[in-house]
Design a protein around this motif. Structure first.
Motif, mmCIF file in Angstrom:
data_model
loop_
_atom_site.group_PDB
_atom_site.id
_atom_site.type_symbol
_atom_site.label_atom_id
_atom_site.label_comp_id
_atom_site.label_asym_id
_atom_site.label_seq_id
_atom_site.Cartn_x
_atom_site.Cartn_y
_atom_site.Cartn_z
ATOM 1 N N GLN A 199 0.823 -1.206 0.000
ATOM 2 C CA GLN A 199 0.000 0.000 0.000
ATOM 3 C C GLN A 199 0.860 1.260 0.000
ATOM 4 O OE1 GLN A 199 -3.420 -0.067 2.838
ATOM 5 N NE2 GLN A 199 -2.921 -2.223 3.086
ATOM 6 N N LYS A 200 1.938 1.236 0.775
ATOM 7 C CA LYS A 200 2.819 2.403 0.807
ATOM 8 C C LYS A 200 3.532 2.574 -0.536
ATOM 9 C CE LYS A 200 6.490 4.770 3.282
ATOM 10 N NZ LYS A 200 7.223 5.116 2.048
ATOM 11 N N ALA A 201 3.970 1.474 -1.132
ATOM 12 C CA ALA A 201 4.623 1.551 -2.439
ATOM 13 C C ALA A 201 3.673 2.134 -3.479
ATOM 14 C CB ALA A 201 5.110 0.171 -2.866
ATOM 15 N N ALA A 202 2.404 1.732 -3.418
ATOM 16 C CA ALA A 202 1.412 2.273 -4.350
ATOM 17 C C ALA A 202 1.184 3.756 -4.091
ATOM 18 C CB ALA A 202 0.105 1.496 -4.222
ATOM 19 N N PHE A 203 1.123 4.157 -2.828
ATOM 20 C CA PHE A 203 0.928 5.560 -2.469
ATOM 21 C C PHE A 203 2.088 6.411 -2.970
ATOM 22 C CE2 PHE A 203 1.755 9.048 0.544
ATOM 23 C CZ PHE A 203 0.569 9.754 0.435
ATOM 24 N N ASP A 204 3.312 5.874 -2.883
ATOM 25 C CA ASP A 204 4.500 6.611 -3.323
ATOM 26 C C ASP A 204 4.693 6.556 -4.835
ATOM 27 O OD1 ASP A 204 5.122 7.328 -0.730
ATOM 28 O OD2 ASP A 204 6.456 5.613 -0.398
ATOM 29 N N GLY A 205 3.913 5.698 -5.518
ATOM 30 C CA GLY A 205 4.038 5.587 -6.964
ATOM 31 C C GLY A 205 5.123 4.634 -7.420
ATOM 32 N N TYR A 206 5.512 3.689 -6.545
ATOM 33 C CA TYR A 206 6.592 2.764 -6.883
ATOM 34 C C TYR A 206 6.176 1.297 -6.762
ATOM 35 C CZ TYR A 206 9.591 6.876 -6.510
ATOM 36 O OH TYR A 206 10.151 8.118 -6.684
ATOM 37 N N LEU A 207 4.910 1.015 -6.881
ATOM 38 C CA LEU A 207 4.455 -0.366 -6.717
ATOM 39 C C LEU A 207 5.102 -1.289 -7.746
ATOM 40 C CD1 LEU A 207 2.685 -2.368 -5.231
ATOM 41 C CD2 LEU A 207 0.788 -1.742 -6.733
ATOM 42 N N ASP A 208 5.297 -0.820 -8.973
ATOM 43 C CA ASP A 208 5.892 -1.646 -10.021
ATOM 44 C C ASP A 208 7.347 -1.995 -9.724
ATOM 45 O OD1 ASP A 208 3.522 -1.571 -11.393
ATOM 46 O OD2 ASP A 208 4.121 0.052 -12.743
ATOM 47 N N GLU A 209 7.977 -1.221 -8.852
ATOM 48 C CA GLU A 209 9.383 -1.464 -8.531
ATOM 49 C C GLU A 209 9.562 -2.252 -7.240
ATOM 50 O OE1 GLU A 209 11.776 2.070 -8.778
ATOM 51 O OE2 GLU A 209 10.429 2.990 -10.247
ATOM 52 N N LEU A 210 8.475 -2.588 -6.573
ATOM 53 C CA LEU A 210 8.570 -3.334 -5.316
ATOM 54 C C LEU A 210 9.134 -4.732 -5.564
ATOM 55 C CD1 LEU A 210 7.933 -3.439 -2.265
ATOM 56 C CD2 LEU A 210 5.673 -4.334 -2.873
ATOM 57 N N GLN A 211 10.183 -5.097 -4.843
ATOM 58 C CA GLN A 211 10.841 -6.384 -5.018
ATOM 59 C C GLN A 211 10.653 -7.328 -3.839
ATOM 60 O OE1 GLN A 211 14.964 -6.018 -6.274
ATOM 61 N NE2 GLN A 211 14.535 -4.085 -7.347
ATOM 62 N N ALA A 212 10.324 -6.801 -2.680
ATOM 63 C CA ALA A 212 10.188 -7.624 -1.479
ATOM 64 C C ALA A 212 9.081 -8.657 -1.641
ATOM 65 C CB ALA A 212 9.916 -6.745 -0.263
ATOM 66 N N THR A 213 9.276 -9.816 -1.064
ATOM 67 C CA THR A 213 8.287 -10.895 -1.062
ATOM 68 C C THR A 213 7.983 -11.284 0.379
ATOM 69 O OG1 THR A 213 9.924 -12.682 -1.085
ATOM 70 C CG2 THR A 213 9.246 -11.763 -3.233
ATOM 71 N N PRO A 214 6.859 -11.918 0.623
ATOM 72 C CA PRO A 214 6.565 -12.382 1.982
ATOM 73 C C PRO A 214 7.661 -13.301 2.527
ATOM 74 C CG PRO A 214 4.586 -12.459 0.642
ATOM 75 C CD PRO A 214 5.719 -12.137 -0.291
ATOM 76 N N GLU A 215 8.238 -14.128 1.675
ATOM 77 C CA GLU A 215 9.297 -15.039 2.115
ATOM 78 C C GLU A 215 10.523 -14.264 2.581
ATOM 79 O OE1 GLU A 215 6.364 -16.940 -0.237
ATOM 80 O OE2 GLU A 215 7.666 -15.251 -0.805
ATOM 81 N N GLN A 216 10.877 -13.209 1.854
ATOM 82 C CA GLN A 216 12.018 -12.388 2.261
ATOM 83 C C GLN A 216 11.735 -11.666 3.568
ATOM 84 O OE1 GLN A 216 12.238 -10.073 -1.390
ATOM 85 N NE2 GLN A 216 14.211 -11.002 -1.932
ATOM 86 N N LEU A 217 10.518 -11.161 3.705
ATOM 87 C CA LEU A 217 10.156 -10.449 4.934
ATOM 88 C C LEU A 217 10.173 -11.389 6.137
ATOM 89 C CD1 LEU A 217 7.223 -8.186 3.678
ATOM 90 C CD2 LEU A 217 9.630 -7.579 3.987
ATOM 91 N N GLU A 218 9.690 -12.592 5.948
ATOM 92 C CA GLU A 218 9.682 -13.553 7.059
ATOM 93 C C GLU A 218 11.103 -13.809 7.544
ATOM 94 O OE1 GLU A 218 7.913 -17.980 8.208
ATOM 95 O OE2 GLU A 218 7.830 -17.251 6.138
#
Length: 229
Positions: free
Chosen positions: A101-120
């Motif tokens: 949601q924050k990436a979309a708000f900032d206009g960078y959703l297409d560049e988001l690379q993080a995955t749930p597996e990485q966050l875990e």
């Protein structure tokens, strides 16, 4: 004209077109000729609590007497109880949702690379690289802050880097961001930190104004440098 029912009393204002129960009930009734039950999403109720016009009256349905009250009093009636806690691995899906949601708000959703597996692994593994705060109202997460500790050689003290701060749009203006920053300030004080730092988009005028109201300095003469791998 709309009426806001509370027992035998109604709040009357000419700027809204439906009825809801105060304080902040999730089951309003549509105004006008229709009187059938109508459920309004809870987030809209919180939004209404800060957008009701200033010309507000409480009117007794029995005696039809009218007493004018202030907008601030209505806000106090609809005040929300914000709870701040550290996220756990059970919150992984919610944390990932907030990051998107924050990436979309900032206009960078297409560049988001993080995955749930990485966050875990990086946030909830054996050696977490950062921590996450969740702000909740009625056990529902409505904001988050992601932070980690750094060090300032200039101060000779640790610092906190606030990497993400995001409040869902319908909850902005309800002191949720302030509650998160206050919680971080407490952590900074408890850990003898010299400061809390973060970035803000130069086009985020509302965010800049909010941070300045919290006492933050906007350092225009410093530029962010980055090497990507």
């Amino acid at each position: 004209m709309a009426k806001f029912h509370d027992g035998n009393w109604s709040l009357v204002t000419g700027h809204l077109s439906f009825v809801l129960t105060l304080p902040c009930s999730p089951t309003p009734v549509r105004a006008g000729l229709e009187t059938r039950p109508y459920r309004l999403p809870t987030e809209q109720l919180y939004f209404l609590s800060i957008t009701i016009a200033s010309n507000i009256y409480w009117t007794s349905e029995k005696s039809f007497s009218t007493v004018r009250v202030s907008k601030q009093w209505i806000h106090q009636m609809c005040d929300i109880n914000i709870q701040i806690r550290l996220a756990t691995v059970e919150d992984l899906e919610q944390v990932f949702s907030f990051i998107r949601q924050k990436a979309a708000f900032d206009g960078y959703l297409d560049e988001l690379q993080a995955t749930p597996e990485q966050l875990e692994k990086t946030l909830f593994g054996r050696s977490p690289l950062a921590r996450v705060l969740l702000a909740e109202v009625d056990n529902c997460a409505i904001a988050f802050a992601l932070f980690f500790y750094t060090y300032s050689s200039f101060l000779g003290k640790p610092s906190i880097w606030l990497d993400d701060l995001f409040v869902q749009p319908h909850m902005r203006g309800q002191r949720v961001g302030t509650a998160l920053l206050n919680y971080l300030s407490t952590l900074a004080s408890e850990n003898d930190c010299g400061r809390i730092e973060w970035t803000v988009n130069v086009n985020n005028d509302r965010g800049i104004e909010f941070y300045q109201k919290q006492g933050a300095q906007i350092l225009d003469r410093i530029r962010l440098c980055r090497l990507s791998y």
